[in-house]
Design a protein around this motif. Structure first.
Motif, PDB file in Angstrom:
ATOM      1  N   PRO A 176      55.623  78.635 103.176  1.00  0.00           N
ATOM      2  CA  PRO A 176      55.238  78.363 104.561  1.00  0.00           C
ATOM      3  C   PRO A 176      54.627  76.989 104.782  1.00  0.00           C
TER       4      PRO A 176
ATOM      5  N   HIS B 289      60.423  81.046  99.277  1.00  0.00           N
ATOM      6  CA  HIS B 289      59.527  81.060 100.431  1.00  0.00           C
ATOM      7  C   HIS B 289      58.366  80.076 100.214  1.00  0.00           C
TER       8      HIS B 289
ATOM      9  N   LYS C 267      54.500  85.671 104.117  1.00  0.00           N
ATOM     10  CA  LYS C 267      55.543  84.663 103.984  1.00  0.00           C
ATOM     11  C   LYS C 267      55.396  83.857 102.704  1.00  0.00           C
TER      12      LYS C 267
ATOM     13  N   THR D 280      58.161  81.198 109.013  1.00  0.00           N
ATOM     14  CA  THR D 280      57.532  79.905 109.281  1.00  0.00           C
ATOM     15  C   THR D 280      56.049  80.011 109.607  1.00  0.00           C
ATOM     16  N   ASN D 281      55.372  78.874 109.475  1.00  0.00           N
ATOM     17  CA  ASN D 281      53.951  78.777 109.819  1.00  0.00           C
ATOM     18  C   ASN D 281      53.671  77.347 110.316  1.00  0.00           C
ATOM     19  N   ASP D 282      54.591  76.849 111.163  1.00  0.00           N
ATOM     20  CA  ASP D 282      54.515  75.440 111.559  1.00  0.00           C
ATOM     21  C   ASP D 282      54.037  75.234 112.991  1.00  0.00           C
TER      22      ASP D 282
ATOM     23  N   THR E   7      58.427  75.423 105.615  1.00  0.00           N
ATOM     24  CA  THR E   7      59.458  76.052 106.446  1.00  0.00           C
ATOM     25  C   THR E   7      59.301  75.629 107.906  1.00  0.00           C
TER      26      THR E   7
ATOM     27  N   SER F 104      47.883  81.887 110.147  1.00  0.00           N
ATOM     28  CA  SER F 104      47.920  81.652 108.700  1.00  0.00           C
ATOM     29  C   SER F 104      47.257  82.774 107.925  1.00  0.00           C
TER      30      SER F 104
ATOM     31  N   GLY G 165      50.445  84.599 107.124  1.00  0.00           N
ATOM     32  CA  GLY G 165      50.842  83.686 106.063  1.00  0.00           C
ATOM     33  C   GLY G 165      51.143  84.362 104.738  1.00  0.00           C
TER      34      GLY G 165
ATOM     35  N   GLY H 107      53.990  82.629 113.266  1.00  0.00           N
ATOM     36  CA  GLY H 107      53.466  81.459 112.576  1.00  0.00           C
ATOM     37  C   GLY H 107      53.065  80.340 113.504  1.00  0.00           C
TER      38      GLY H 107
END
Length: 381
Positions: free
Chosen positions: A106, A104, A212, A138-140, A109, A205, A209, A251
């Motif tokens: 973030p 993992h 993740k 994810t955190n995009d 990802t 986040s 976050g 995310g």
């Protein structure tokens, strides 16, 4: 006499359809001649695709898409019985189940696979997409999803940004000229109960976050990157998403969907109630049975049993709502309201290890439903 049976899945054990069948099996032992309406439910999270496909006689489809780490994964999505509505769980492509404690990250990802699932649904000629956005790895900010549907996110040198939330710190320009034109004719409903903004102490986040794998330093990096992402979108496209309610869901996928599609947010349970036809089935109900694997005070915040209770009480106020759950947790007394739940029963028969409780799920749910039905029969004389 009519029983409406509308449970969610019992996570790790029974699908919503299997749980409904088990409840009906138990009640039929007491009331074999009653009318039964089985309406599998979900709240927009895991199981939403299966529940809506089951409820509408739709079909499950698969597509090979990009997983959160960039590797190919096989994802399942649904086409509802009307043939014009697709239902997607972003977790099927970009979920936390695709990473572990060693992989993992973030910072890197991506939600690209979620965008590929949207494109797969568009290829079926749908006019509406229901997208559940829980369970992400994810955190995009939904950047990967955006790139998959044709949005170009470029740095100051004109290069496309790589995957991941950290890369958003280098975003210079947003180009929507090659966005998939089919999106213009499609209604997109986001099934989410998350109201967190994109950035800040309650943002994507900071709050999600760490779940993740984000360290405190990663949280700071990601929050700054998402803040820059929001600034660029605001300057070049107009929407101000940094503090928009729900933008931090999955995310920041909520923000990406708000920015790059004609998406609207709705409570997951409300969407499932509508598309399953629950209210129509419940209008002449005498009793309503619902449930899921666990229930506690948090159930009042958009979870299936409470949503089912409110929906059915709105059309059949005198029909008692009975909840069956594998685990009855703290604070359930707040659920006992005039317009909601009337009774809650734990289904697990005796003390047993969790794996055994899961294995015995169908039997125990049916047995509990039968016991409740026998009580109903005794009270009715």
């Amino acid at each position: 006499m009519k029983f409406v049976i509308a449970p969610d899945s019992f996570k790790g054990g029974l699908t919503a359809k299997e749980a409904a069948t088990a409840m009906a099996t138990g009640i039929r032992r007491v009331f074999p001649d009653a009318e039964y309406a089985l309406v599998p439910m979900a709240d927009g999270g895991e199981g939403t695709v299966q529940s809506l496909v089951d409820a509408t006689d739709g079909q499950l489809l698969t597509a090979t898409v990009t997983g959160p780490l960039g590797d190919p994964v096989t994802a399942t999505y649904g086409l509802l019985g009307d043939g014009k509505t697709a239902v997607i769980e972003m977790a099927a492509a970009s979920g936390i189940q695709f990473v572990d404690d060693t992989t993992h990250n973030p910072l890197v990802t991506t939600t690209y696979g979620t965008g590929e699932l949207i494109r797969a649904a568009l290829g079926k000629g749908v006019s509406k997409i229901i997208l559940g956005i829980g369970g992400s790895a994810t955190n995009d900010g939904g950047a990967g999803m955006a790139q998959a549907i044709g949005i170009h996110l470029r740095d100051a040198r004109g290069q496309e940004l790589p995957y991941g939330g950290a890369a958003l710190a280098n975003l210079a320009t947003v180009d929507v000229s090659e966005r998939d034109p089919r999106l213009a004719d499609v209604e997109l409903l986001i099934a989410s109960d998350v109201t967190n903004p994109l950035v800040g102490d309650t943002g994507a986040s900071a709050v999600f976050g760490p779940q993740k794998g984000a360290t405190p330093d990663m949280v700071a990096t990601l929050d700054a990157a998402l803040g820059h992402y929001a600034d660029v979108i605001h300057a070049q496209m107009g929407p101000d998403l940094a503090q928009a309610p729900g933008a931090g869901a999955a995310g920041g996928l909520g923000a990406g969907l708000m920015a790059f599609t004609h998406a609207t947010m709705a409570h997951g349970i409300d969407i499932v109630v509508e598309y399953s036809g629950l209210k129509q089935q419940a209008a002449d109900a005498d009793f309503v049975f619902t449930g899921e694997g666990g229930i506690d005070f948090q159930t009042q915040y958009g979870k299936t049993p409470y949503g089912v209770a409110q929906a059915t009480k709105s059309v059949a106020p005198h029909a008692p709502v009975v909840v069956l759950a594998g685990n009855v947790g703290k604070g359930v007394d707040v659920l006992y309201r005039r317009d909601a739940i009337d009774a809650i029963f734990c289904t697990v028969a005796g003390a047993k290890p969790l794996p055994q409780a899961i294995a015995d799920g169908a039997h125990d749910v049916a047995q509990t439903a039968e016991n409740v039905a026998r009580m109903i029969a005794a009270l009715r004389g």
